[in-house]
Design a protein around this motif. Structure first.
Motif, PDB file in Angstrom:
ATOM      1  N   THR A 123       0.830  -1.212   0.000  1.00  0.00           N
ATOM      2  CA  THR A 123       0.000   0.000   0.000  1.00  0.00           C
ATOM      3  C   THR A 123       0.856   1.249   0.000  1.00  0.00           C
ATOM      4  OG1 THR A 123      -1.763  -1.162   1.179  1.00  0.00           O
ATOM      5  CG2 THR A 123      -1.809   1.240   1.207  1.00  0.00           C
ATOM      6  N   ILE A 124       1.876   1.280   0.860  1.00  0.00           N
ATOM      7  CA  ILE A 124       2.727   2.469   0.933  1.00  0.00           C
ATOM      8  C   ILE A 124       3.463   2.690  -0.383  1.00  0.00           C
ATOM      9  CG2 ILE A 124       4.773   3.448   2.047  1.00  0.00           C
ATOM     10  CD1 ILE A 124       3.884   2.089   4.631  1.00  0.00           C
ATOM     11  N   VAL A 125       4.037   1.620  -0.932  1.00  0.00           N
ATOM     12  CA  VAL A 125       4.804   1.757  -2.172  1.00  0.00           C
ATOM     13  C   VAL A 125       3.884   2.124  -3.341  1.00  0.00           C
ATOM     14  CG1 VAL A 125       6.259   0.547  -3.826  1.00  0.00           C
ATOM     15  CG2 VAL A 125       6.597   0.189  -1.390  1.00  0.00           C
ATOM     16  N   LEU A 126       2.718   1.489  -3.398  1.00  0.00           N
ATOM     17  CA  LEU A 126       1.819   1.752  -4.518  1.00  0.00           C
ATOM     18  C   LEU A 126       1.227   3.154  -4.440  1.00  0.00           C
ATOM     19  CD1 LEU A 126      -0.047  -1.662  -4.824  1.00  0.00           C
ATOM     20  CD2 LEU A 126       1.951  -0.857  -6.054  1.00  0.00           C
ATOM     21  N   VAL A 127       0.866   3.603  -3.271  1.00  0.00           N
ATOM     22  CA  VAL A 127       0.356   4.971  -3.130  1.00  0.00           C
ATOM     23  C   VAL A 127       1.434   5.964  -3.526  1.00  0.00           C
ATOM     24  CG1 VAL A 127      -0.379   6.710  -1.458  1.00  0.00           C
ATOM     25  CG2 VAL A 127      -1.408   4.446  -1.423  1.00  0.00           C
ATOM     26  N   ALA A 128       2.683   5.700  -3.130  1.00  0.00           N
ATOM     27  CA  ALA A 128       3.780   6.580  -3.529  1.00  0.00           C
ATOM     28  C   ALA A 128       3.923   6.626  -5.042  1.00  0.00           C
ATOM     29  CB  ALA A 128       5.086   6.106  -2.887  1.00  0.00           C
ATOM     30  N   GLY A 129       3.772   5.463  -5.699  1.00  0.00           N
ATOM     31  CA  GLY A 129       3.847   5.448  -7.162  1.00  0.00           C
ATOM     32  C   GLY A 129       2.682   6.156  -7.809  1.00  0.00           C
ATOM     33  N   MET A 130       1.467   5.982  -7.241  1.00  0.00           N
ATOM     34  CA  MET A 130       0.278   6.626  -7.819  1.00  0.00           C
ATOM     35  C   MET A 130       0.325   8.139  -7.672  1.00  0.00           C
ATOM     36  SD  MET A 130      -1.895   4.369  -9.087  1.00  0.00           S
ATOM     37  CE  MET A 130      -3.582   4.868  -8.899  1.00  0.00           C
ATOM     38  N   LEU A 131       1.038   8.625  -6.668  1.00  0.00           N
ATOM     39  CA  LEU A 131       1.113  10.071  -6.473  1.00  0.00           C
ATOM     40  C   LEU A 131       1.761  10.775  -7.653  1.00  0.00           C
ATOM     41  CD1 LEU A 131       2.076  10.321  -2.691  1.00  0.00           C
ATOM     42  CD2 LEU A 131      -0.086  10.993  -3.762  1.00  0.00           C
ATOM     43  N   THR A 132       2.549  10.048  -8.448  1.00  0.00           N
ATOM     44  CA  THR A 132       3.157  10.682  -9.621  1.00  0.00           C
ATOM     45  C   THR A 132       2.101  11.106 -10.625  1.00  0.00           C
ATOM     46  OG1 THR A 132       3.437   8.522 -10.695  1.00  0.00           O
ATOM     47  CG2 THR A 132       5.243   9.315  -9.336  1.00  0.00           C
ATOM     48  N   ALA A 133       1.018  10.351 -10.724  1.00  0.00           N
ATOM     49  CA  ALA A 133      -0.052  10.719 -11.650  1.00  0.00           C
ATOM     50  C   ALA A 133      -0.823  11.929 -11.152  1.00  0.00           C
ATOM     51  CB  ALA A 133      -1.006   9.535 -11.860  1.00  0.00           C
ATOM     52  N   VAL A 134      -0.822  12.166  -9.825  1.00  0.00           N
ATOM     53  CA  VAL A 134      -1.563  13.300  -9.264  1.00  0.00           C
ATOM     54  C   VAL A 134      -0.985  14.627  -9.751  1.00  0.00           C
ATOM     55  CG1 VAL A 134      -2.206  14.456  -7.102  1.00  0.00           C
ATOM     56  CG2 VAL A 134      -2.271  11.961  -7.257  1.00  0.00           C
ATOM     57  N   VAL A 135       0.315  14.670  -9.989  1.00  0.00           N
ATOM     58  CA  VAL A 135       0.952  15.914 -10.428  1.00  0.00           C
ATOM     59  C   VAL A 135       1.077  15.978 -11.943  1.00  0.00           C
ATOM     60  CG1 VAL A 135       2.244  16.139  -8.281  1.00  0.00           C
ATOM     61  CG2 VAL A 135       3.268  14.891 -10.179  1.00  0.00           C
ATOM     62  N   ALA A 136       0.410  15.073 -12.661  1.00  0.00           N
ATOM     63  CA  ALA A 136       0.474  15.080 -14.122  1.00  0.00           C
ATOM     64  C   ALA A 136      -0.221  16.317 -14.683  1.00  0.00           C
ATOM     65  CB  ALA A 136      -0.161  13.814 -14.687  1.00  0.00           C
ATOM     66  N   ASP A 137       0.127  16.656 -15.907  1.00  0.00           N
ATOM     67  CA  ASP A 137      -0.440  17.840 -16.550  1.00  0.00           C
ATOM     68  C   ASP A 137      -1.828  17.565 -17.105  1.00  0.00           C
ATOM     69  OD1 ASP A 137      -0.484  20.444 -17.389  1.00  0.00           O
ATOM     70  OD2 ASP A 137       0.509  20.041 -19.295  1.00  0.00           O
ATOM     71  N   ALA A 138      -2.109  16.323 -17.430  1.00  0.00           N
ATOM     72  CA  ALA A 138      -3.406  15.964 -17.989  1.00  0.00           C
ATOM     73  C   ALA A 138      -4.411  15.721 -16.870  1.00  0.00           C
ATOM     74  CB  ALA A 138      -3.276  14.714 -18.866  1.00  0.00           C
ATOM     75  N   ARG A 139      -5.609  16.244 -17.042  1.00  0.00           N
ATOM     76  CA  ARG A 139      -6.642  16.118 -16.011  1.00  0.00           C
ATOM     77  C   ARG A 139      -7.003  14.664 -15.761  1.00  0.00           C
ATOM     78  NH1 ARG A 139     -11.908  15.157 -16.437  1.00  0.00           N
ATOM     79  NH2 ARG A 139     -13.307  15.779 -14.729  1.00  0.00           N
ATOM     80  N   ASP A 140      -7.119  13.864 -16.813  1.00  0.00           N
ATOM     81  CA  ASP A 140      -7.482  12.465 -16.640  1.00  0.00           C
ATOM     82  C   ASP A 140      -6.452  11.723 -15.807  1.00  0.00           C
ATOM     83  OD1 ASP A 140      -9.754  12.858 -18.058  1.00  0.00           O
ATOM     84  OD2 ASP A 140      -9.147  11.735 -19.842  1.00  0.00           O
ATOM     85  N   ALA A 141      -5.179  12.005 -16.034  1.00  0.00           N
ATOM     86  CA  ALA A 141      -4.127  11.342 -15.268  1.00  0.00           C
ATOM     87  C   ALA A 141      -4.194  11.752 -13.791  1.00  0.00           C
ATOM     88  CB  ALA A 141      -2.751  11.674 -15.852  1.00  0.00           C
ATOM     89  N   ARG A 142      -4.463  13.045 -13.524  1.00  0.00           N
ATOM     90  CA  ARG A 142      -4.591  13.499 -12.135  1.00  0.00           C
ATOM     91  C   ARG A 142      -5.760  12.803 -11.439  1.00  0.00           C
ATOM     92  NH1 ARG A 142      -3.862  18.624 -14.542  1.00  0.00           N
ATOM     93  NH2 ARG A 142      -6.057  19.120 -14.176  1.00  0.00           N
ATOM     94  N   LEU A 143      -6.882  12.731 -12.134  1.00  0.00           N
ATOM     95  CA  LEU A 143      -8.056  12.075 -11.559  1.00  0.00           C
ATOM     96  C   LEU A 143      -7.775  10.602 -11.296  1.00  0.00           C
ATOM     97  CD1 LEU A 143     -10.970  12.588 -10.712  1.00  0.00           C
ATOM     98  CD2 LEU A 143     -11.686  12.021 -13.033  1.00  0.00           C
TER      99      LEU A 143
END
Length: 794
Positions: A723-743
């Motif tokens: 969970t910790i590692v995967l959430v850390a990896g998913m956080l990279t999509a949160v700062v993406a420039d595309a709205r769909d990737a952030r969502l």
């Protein structure tokens, strides 16, 4: 907490366990699979035609349609005409494959006109540009009909230029079509000659740079250019996704690697855990080239992250078990065999259930979603093979001798005992916790049903992209880039003299809506001609219009006309009340004028009418996947009760995520449909590992509460680590420039954390309450005080 007894593995084993033993003892077969799959993937990256030409005949190869045929849908026009009428090309003020957006305060100056005429001339000279349409191509209105041009000479006086500005902003073919009402945004529609479009830059950057050079050569005027339209939007979407995919994949892998190193405190274990899912990503993305799916907007960013999540979950569980076996004193070979035997089946089950969720996407109505589903199925299969190949093969390498280094020293190993009191409290209050879990899941699921469907054409486009910025500007300045229209048809018995009145009623209905931009039809062209009179008299001026302009909005032999209007890219949900009001007014007009038929048509109205399919896709996907997953778990665990218990921890994360979307005002879009289906696959992974260990511990016997505690001890470290590692990896999509990737990143992080909560808190309570052996229940009832027997126990 002590490591659970593993002596039971020395007992006679079943067929599945023997198969995992066989695979663990075949390093040469593992190496062959690793080399073969890597070679095929590399061919896919470099030259997929080597294999495609071998498996398919040359005449069966069908090239993809050009971007303009994929993305361009023209406005309605006469079709199937005969004679001279069929040779007339309707005049259109929209529909260019590329739209050059020019912004300036100086268009109606001598320098501004000279610069824009130079821009149009230079663009027309480009070999890849077939035609350019802008203000200078609109004929002027006069008493003789249409002749001349709308714009004056570049040497006109300031007074003439100001008068021209006012005239242009009154012209229905100009204002809201080729120039904004404030006169500061001007459009040039370009048609391309695809024979000369040899690369993406020829349809994007070269056009804008040519326009900028033309303005610089004239000098004395400041004009900003941006390029948008169907072709640039498509090409820039692909380009930005490719660039972003590399960037965010790199960020994601780096964060996951650092997180794993911090959690495992052992470099050897971290390297094997990281390489296994990374190899699965490498194989999958290479394989996509054989199916020409690499440019799917979901595949280049979301698929690699998703595959990493699924693969890392299984890799961590497998590595935790192998390290425990090594720490217990077993050899590398025996530790690997025992680890794969205990965790291998759970890994296969998690991949199977995750694939089931993705297969359900292939039944969606949207081609992008269908392709995304197949890509994810392929990725899950590749990742399972990678995990079961790379980790046992890596354990045979020198890294295997140091796998147990750092065991017991990581943050998770040190803090796991702190969670044990929470598990104990949950087990003591299993009735309350289980009841609250069921009620909360049901309530959240009901709230999630309030999600409203929506669809945005370009939500996946990077907001920093030039085409996206120009698109947003057109939404504000001209009412949008996309067009819809109202078709008007009349029967032979209808009074054609009422046509202009009907068209005016349509115009009034459209102009009452603030989200509808600049309606344009035949009635406005006739109204702009000199003279007065009622509608019947104005129809006599129809012959003054050139055939090309008349047929842009009117087809007498087909007894049809149409009014076009602009639509913003705000999402179709924004028009959820607009289009019904328009249709209601159109129905009223049809009642007032018998024989006339009015219909709201175009891409945007079509999406509005069919957006319910998003909900249908979601319900079908989740419903089918949930039922099949429940059946699989029921059959594998040979227990209907276990299958029913697994529903709550698997559904709770989805319901919680859906509730957050409702409360935050989000809608149900393509990306959320995909994420929901992904979430059910990811959420069930840790549940399967927990239930698998739970059944193993049940076979060892003991008090039921101790069985649950031992199951949690066996998989707790892996649950928290993944969970910790995967959430850390998913956080990279949160700062993406595309709205769909952030969502996607936000929903993924929320689902992973709530899934951990469900597996640590809710699942133990449900198992304690509803999966307790009968002997334990009788003992519990005997020890219970009179009058305090739970209804669930009776």
């Amino acid at each position: 907490m002590a490591e659970p007894n593993t002596d039971s593995i020395s007992k006679p084993v079943g067929l599945v366990t023997r198969m995992f033993y066989w695979w663990a003892d075949r390093p040469l077969a593992q190496a062959f699979v690793l080399v073969s799959m890597s070679t095929i993937a590399m061919i896919g990256y470099l030259q997929p035609s080597l294999i495609l030409d071998w498996v398919a005949s040359a005449d069966s190869a069908v090239e993809d349609p050009s971007p303009q045929t994929k993305h361009r849908r023209g406005l309605p026009g006469p079709t199937g005409l005969k004679g001279a009428a069929a040779k007339v090309e309707p005049f259109q003020v929209a529909g260019g494959e590329c739209v050059l957006v020019a912004r300036s305060d100086d268009f109606f100056t001598a320098a501004g006109l000279t610069a824009m005429r130079s821009v149009a001339s230079e663009l027309s000279a480009l070999p890849q540009v077939r035609s350019v349409l802008w203000l200078d191509d609109i004929p002027d209105f006069n008493v003789f009909g249409l002749s001349g041009t709308l714009l004056p000479s570049s040497h006109a006086s300031a007074r003439q230029l100001e008068a021209t500005r006012e005239q242009v902003l009154r012209n229905p073919l100009a204002v809201g079509q080729l120039i904004s009402p404030d006169g500061k945004t001007l459009l040039l529609h370009l048609e391309l000659d695809w024979f000369f479009v040899t690369n993406d830059d020829a349809a994007t950057i070269e056009i804008r740079e040519q326009a900028e050079r033309a303005v610089q050569q004239v000098g004395g005027v400041d004009i900003d250019f941006q390029l948008t339209g169907p072709v640039p939007l498509h090409l820039m979407t692909v380009e930005n996704h490719v660039a972003n995919s590399r960037q965010y994949q790199l960020y994601g892998y780096a964060i996951m690697l650092l997180s794993a190193l911090f959690l495992f405190r052992g470099l050897a274990a971290v390297l094997l855990v990281a390489v296994a899912p990374a190899m699965g990503v490498f194989w999958t993305m290479g394989m996509l080239h054989f199916f020409d799916l690499q440019d799917n907007p979901f595949n280049d960013i979301i698929v690699p992250i998703l595959i990493s999540l699924v693969g890392l979950t299984d890799a961590v569980h497998l590595m935790v078990e192998i390290r425990s076996q090594r720490a217990a004193g077993r050899s590398v070979r025996d530790a690997t065999r025992q680890g794969i035997a205990r965790v291998g089946l759970a890994c296969v089950l998690t991949s199977l259930t995750t694939a089931i969720g993705f297969i359900s996407l292939t039944f969606a109505h949207h081609e992008i979603v269908q392709d995304f589903g197949w890509c994810c199925v392929l990725g899950v299969a590749m990742t399972l093979v990678s995990v079961l190949t790379v980790i046992p093969l890596g354990c045979r390498s020198p890294l295997g001798r140091r796998l147990h280094v750092g065991l017991g020293k990581s943050m998770i190993d040190g803090q796991l005992k702190r969670i044990d009191p929470l598990v104990g409290w949950v087990l003591r209050h299993d009735r309350v916790v289980a009841g609250a879990a069921i009620v909360a899941t049901a309530v959240l699921a009901l709230i999630s049903l309030n999600l409203q469907p929506d669809e945005k054409r370009y939500s996946g486009l990077s907001e920093s992209a030039e085409a996206a910025q120009a698109l947003r500007h057109l939404d504000q300045s001209l009412g949008g880039l996309e067009f819809g229209f109202v078709s008007v048809n009349w029967s032979e018995q209808a009074d054609e003299g009422d046509l202009l009145v009907v068209l005016q009623e349509v115009d009034d209905a459209l102009r009452q809506e603030s989200l509808i931009g600049h309606p344009l039809g035949l009635h406005q062209l006739l109204a702009a001609l000199p003279g007065d009179g009622d509608a019947a008299e104005r129809m006599t001026l129809l012959e003054l219009l050139p055939q090309s302009l008349k047929r842009a909005f009117y087809q007498p032999e087909g007894r049809s006309a149409w009014v076009q209007f602009r639509v913003q890219d705000l999402g179709i949900a924004a028009y959820g009340e607009v289009f019904p009001r328009i249709e209601s007014r159109l129905n009223e007009v049809m009642g007032e004028y018998p024989g006339y038929s009015l219909a709201l048509e175009g891409d945007a109205p079509w999406r509005w009418r069919n957006v319910y399919r998003i909900v249908t896709d979601l319900a079908t996907s989740l419903g089918t996947a949930s039922i099949v997953i429940w059946l699989v778990l029921t059959v594998v665990y040979r227990s209907i009760r276990i299958g029913l218990i697994s529903i709550v921890p698997n559904l709770f994360p989805l319901a919680a995520t859906g509730t957050l979307l409702v409360l935050s005002g989000q809608h149900l879009e393509l990306v959320t449909v995909c994420v929901f289906t992904i979430c059910i696959g990811i959420a069930v992974d840790d549940t399967i590992h927990f239930l698998t260990r739970y059944q193993e511990e049940q076979q060892l016997g003991g008090d039921h509460e101790d069985v649950i505690r031992r199951a949690f001890t066996g998989v707790g470290s892996a649950l928290l680590m993944t969970t910790i590692v995967l959430v850390a990896g998913m956080l990279t999509a949160v700062v993406a420039d595309a709205r769909d990737a952030r969502l996607f990143g936000i929903m993924g992080c929320l689902t992973l954390t709530t899934a951990l909560f469900a597996d640590v808190v809710l699942l133990p309570a449900l198992l304690s309450r509803f999966s307790r052996p009968r002997s334990s229940r009788k003992s519990s009832r005997c020890n219970a005080k009179p009058g305090n027997i739970s209804p669930l126990d009776s």
